[in-house]
Write a protein that holds these residues in place. Structure first.
Motif, PDB file in Angstrom:
ATOM      1  N   LEU A 117      45.929 -62.699 105.569  1.00 24.13           N
ATOM      2  CA  LEU A 117      46.972 -61.862 104.990  1.00 24.13           C
ATOM      3  C   LEU A 117      47.029 -62.098 103.486  1.00 24.13           C
ATOM      4  O   LEU A 117      47.187 -63.234 103.040  1.00 24.13           O
ATOM      5  N   ASP A 118      46.874 -61.024 102.702  1.00 26.57           N
ATOM      6  CA  ASP A 118      47.045 -61.129 101.251  1.00 26.57           C
ATOM      7  C   ASP A 118      48.486 -60.780 100.935  1.00 26.57           C
ATOM      8  O   ASP A 118      48.982 -59.717 101.288  1.00 26.57           O
ATOM      9  N   CYS A 119      49.163 -61.701 100.270  1.00 26.66           N
ATOM     10  CA  CYS A 119      50.613 -61.605 100.094  1.00 26.66           C
ATOM     11  C   CYS A 119      50.969 -61.607  98.610  1.00 26.66           C
ATOM     12  O   CYS A 119      50.982 -62.664  97.972  1.00 26.66           O
ATOM     13  N   GLY A 120      51.239 -60.446  98.062  1.00 26.40           N
ATOM     14  CA  GLY A 120      51.739 -60.357  96.707  1.00 26.40           C
ATOM     15  C   GLY A 120      53.153 -60.897  96.654  1.00 26.40           C
ATOM     16  O   GLY A 120      53.999 -60.513  97.468  1.00 26.40           O
ATOM     17  N   THR A 121      53.419 -61.786  95.720  1.00 25.94           N
ATOM     18  CA  THR A 121      54.697 -62.492  95.656  1.00 25.94           C
ATOM     19  C   THR A 121      55.365 -62.233  94.319  1.00 25.94           C
ATOM     20  O   THR A 121      54.807 -62.537  93.274  1.00 25.94           O
ATOM     21  N   SER A 122      56.564 -61.664  94.348  1.00 30.71           N
ATOM     22  CA  SER A 122      57.287 -61.372  93.119  1.00 30.71           C
ATOM     23  C   SER A 122      58.643 -62.055  93.139  1.00 30.71           C
ATOM     24  O   SER A 122      59.278 -62.182  94.181  1.00 30.71           O
ATOM     25  N   GLY A 123      59.075 -62.467  91.975  1.00 29.14           N
ATOM     26  CA  GLY A 123      60.373 -63.105  91.824  1.00 29.14           C
ATOM     27  C   GLY A 123      60.291 -64.347  90.981  1.00 29.14           C
ATOM     28  O   GLY A 123      61.211 -64.657  90.233  1.00 29.14           O
ATOM     29  N   GLY A 124      59.170 -65.068  91.080  1.00 28.89           N
ATOM     30  CA  GLY A 124      58.974 -66.248  90.259  1.00 28.89           C
ATOM     31  C   GLY A 124      59.921 -67.374  90.615  1.00 28.89           C
ATOM     32  O   GLY A 124      60.772 -67.256  91.501  1.00 28.89           O
ATOM     33  N   PRO A 125      59.780 -68.509  89.920  1.00 31.97           N
ATOM     34  CA  PRO A 125      60.639 -69.670  90.196  1.00 31.97           C
ATOM     35  C   PRO A 125      62.125 -69.372  90.093  1.00 31.97           C
ATOM     36  O   PRO A 125      62.932 -70.043  90.736  1.00 31.97           O
ATOM     37  N   ALA A 126      62.488 -68.371  89.281  1.00 33.05           N
ATOM     38  CA  ALA A 126      63.906 -68.041  89.145  1.00 33.05           C
ATOM     39  C   ALA A 126      64.502 -67.504  90.439  1.00 33.05           C
ATOM     40  O   ALA A 126      65.724 -67.427  90.578  1.00 33.05           O
ATOM     41  N   SER A 127      63.647 -67.117  91.403  1.00 32.72           N
ATOM     42  CA  SER A 127      64.139 -66.576  92.678  1.00 32.72           C
ATOM     43  C   SER A 127      64.168 -67.622  93.782  1.00 32.72           C
ATOM     44  O   SER A 127      64.209 -67.282  94.964  1.00 32.72           O
ATOM     45  N   ALA A 128      64.142 -68.892  93.414  1.00 31.46           N
ATOM     46  CA  ALA A 128      64.118 -69.956  94.419  1.00 31.46           C
ATOM     47  C   ALA A 128      65.305 -69.863  95.372  1.00 31.46           C
ATOM     48  O   ALA A 128      65.170 -70.095  96.574  1.00 31.46           O
ATOM     49  N   GLU A 129      66.457 -69.529  94.855  1.00 32.32           N
ATOM     50  CA  GLU A 129      67.651 -69.492  95.700  1.00 32.32           C
ATOM     51  C   GLU A 129      67.796 -68.174  96.443  1.00 32.32           C
ATOM     52  O   GLU A 129      68.187 -68.153  97.606  1.00 32.32           O
ATOM     53  N   LEU A 223      67.935 -60.666  82.075  1.00 33.01           N
ATOM     54  CA  LEU A 223      67.179 -61.712  81.390  1.00 33.01           C
ATOM     55  C   LEU A 223      67.168 -61.490  79.879  1.00 33.01           C
ATOM     56  O   LEU A 223      67.097 -62.455  79.110  1.00 33.01           O
ATOM     57  N   CYS A 224      67.236 -60.235  79.429  1.00 34.86           N
ATOM     58  CA  CYS A 224      67.404 -59.961  77.999  1.00 34.86           C
ATOM     59  C   CYS A 224      68.739 -60.533  77.522  1.00 34.86           C
ATOM     60  O   CYS A 224      68.810 -61.187  76.470  1.00 34.86           O
ATOM     61  N   GLU A 225      69.772 -60.295  78.307  1.00 34.51           N
ATOM     62  CA  GLU A 225      71.098 -60.822  77.962  1.00 34.51           C
ATOM     63  C   GLU A 225      71.050 -62.347  77.877  1.00 34.51           C
ATOM     64  O   GLU A 225      71.586 -62.947  76.932  1.00 34.51           O
ATOM     65  N   GLU A 226      70.385 -62.969  78.844  1.00 31.95           N
ATOM     66  CA  GLU A 226      70.246 -64.426  78.828  1.00 31.95           C
ATOM     67  C   GLU A 226      69.498 -64.891  77.588  1.00 31.95           C
ATOM     68  O   GLU A 226      69.872 -65.882  76.950  1.00 31.95           O
ATOM     69  N   LEU A 291      61.165 -63.152  77.879  1.00 29.86           N
ATOM     70  CA  LEU A 291      61.430 -62.645  79.222  1.00 29.86           C
ATOM     71  C   LEU A 291      60.516 -63.292  80.253  1.00 29.86           C
ATOM     72  O   LEU A 291      60.908 -63.514  81.401  1.00 29.86           O
ATOM     73  N   ARG A 292      59.279 -63.614  79.866  1.00 30.42           N
ATOM     74  CA  ARG A 292      58.361 -64.256  80.798  1.00 30.42           C
ATOM     75  C   ARG A 292      58.894 -65.624  81.233  1.00 30.42           C
ATOM     76  O   ARG A 292      58.668 -66.054  82.361  1.00 30.42           O
ATOM     77  N   TYR A 293      59.611 -66.300  80.335  1.00 23.38           N
ATOM     78  CA  TYR A 293      60.261 -67.546  80.736  1.00 23.38           C
ATOM     79  C   TYR A 293      61.385 -67.243  81.720  1.00 23.38           C
ATOM     80  O   TYR A 293      61.575 -67.961  82.710  1.00 23.38           O
ATOM     81  N   GLY A 294      62.130 -66.175  81.473  1.00 24.61           N
ATOM     82  CA  GLY A 294      63.283 -65.857  82.299  1.00 24.61           C
ATOM     83  C   GLY A 294      62.937 -65.706  83.764  1.00 24.61           C
ATOM     84  O   GLY A 294      63.619 -66.253  84.634  1.00 24.61           O
TER      85      GLY A 294
END
Length: 304
Positions: A117-129, A223-226, A291-294
């Motif tokens: 299964l190829d699984c594209g994953t979006s959200g990054g570390p910021a989506s841990a919760e 994330l721009c606001e942040e 934003l890439r950091y965000g």
């Protein structure tokens, strides 16, 4: 369910932690003994090699082994599959959760004994919760067998789906990243005009206002606001160098092959490459850098 996880970097640890929180049993392995030890402290069963991981997983004809790879795209995936190959059977399922090229995923699916299964994953570390968005390609029975794990790793049942046959999950994620480039570029250009334009504006206030009911509200705008809140309206010492570019390049190449015009995504990719030239920095590129950091916690390039 018992799941083996190979690769315990930022994203791999999130897979481990979310599965443990959902009550699944996890066997974890990483080339870094320290990373493996930290996963064990969190509640996973530690393995000291790929072979050891496979031995610790419940096999058998009825269930088979379920293994999630979260290793860097490219040679690392092939090397891990080579280590797994002697231990895989047709009843097993392997998930590639990295940013592999979709054609490579098709090749690996055809060459691997297990269901792939190829699984594209979006959200990054910021989506841990909150959980990830998962775009999955491959055999439907294998997808259905892993649904409890996908429910745990994603935001829930609505946060994942089977896109189609092998390669389709990483294909959809590739295009997703192209769209991401374009959105970041659009926000960057808009805020650049506001920053350089007629009025002395508080860009954090602008972003916060837009995020409450405006048509263009989004997580990227949050994330721009942040970014403006933490760095200031002028973004402080954030540089205009924007790293990354591989998945956007793949998107543009695919568009050329399919003769589909993607002028906005192409221009966003060009701006990203243009950020590497030694010239006076553009505000839009500096915001894209931040934003890439965000969303991905990628390192912020800063001015000397």
């Amino acid at each position: 369910m018992q799941l083996g996880v190979i690769g315990l970097g930022r994203m791999g640890r999130i897979v481990v932690d979310r599965c443990l929180d959902a009550g699944h049993a996890v066997v974890a392995f990483d080339l870094s003994a320290e990373a493996t030890a930290r996963a064990e402290e969190a509640g996973a069963e530690a393995a000291d090699s790929v072979a050891d991981l496979c031995e610790r997983l419940e096999g058998g004809v009825e269930n088979g082994k379920r293994i999630w790879l979260m290793v860097p795209a490219g040679e690392a995936v092939d090397a891990t599959l080579a280590d797994l190959e002697p231990h895989l059977e047709s009843e097993d399922v392997v998930v590639d959760g990295g940013n592999s090229h979709f054609e490579e995923s098709v090749r690996r699916a055809e060459a691997t004994e297990a269901a792939y299964l190829d699984c594209g994953t979006s959200g990054g570390p910021a989506s841990a919760e909150s959980g990830f968005s998962l775009m999955i390609g491959g055999p439907e029975p294998a997808y259905e067998a892993l649904e409890p794990v996908f429910d745990a790793v994603a935001t829930g049942p609505a946060g994942h789906d089977r896109m189609g046959p092998s390669g389709s999950g990483h294909y959809v994620k590739m295009v997703h990243n192209g769209v991401e480039y374009a959105l970041m570029q659009a926000y960057g250009e808009g805020f650049e005009l506001l920053h350089e334009g007629r009025y002395d504006l508080d860009l954090e206030s602008v972003a916060r206002t837009w995020n409450n009911g405006a048509v263009i509200r989004s997580w990227l705008l949050e994330l721009c606001e942040e970014a403006f809140r933490e760095e200031g309206t002028d973004l402080g010492d954030v540089d205009d160098y924007v790293a990354g570019g591989s998945t956007g390049t793949w998107t543009v190449r695919e568009a050329l092959e399919q003769e589909i015009a993607l002028p906005i995504i192409y221009q966003a990719l060009s701006e990203r490459f243009g950020s590497r030239a030694p010239e006076e920095g553009r505000f839009s590129r500096r915001l894209s850098n931040r934003l890439r950091y965000g969303f991905g916690r990628h390192e912020i390039a800063r001015r000397d």
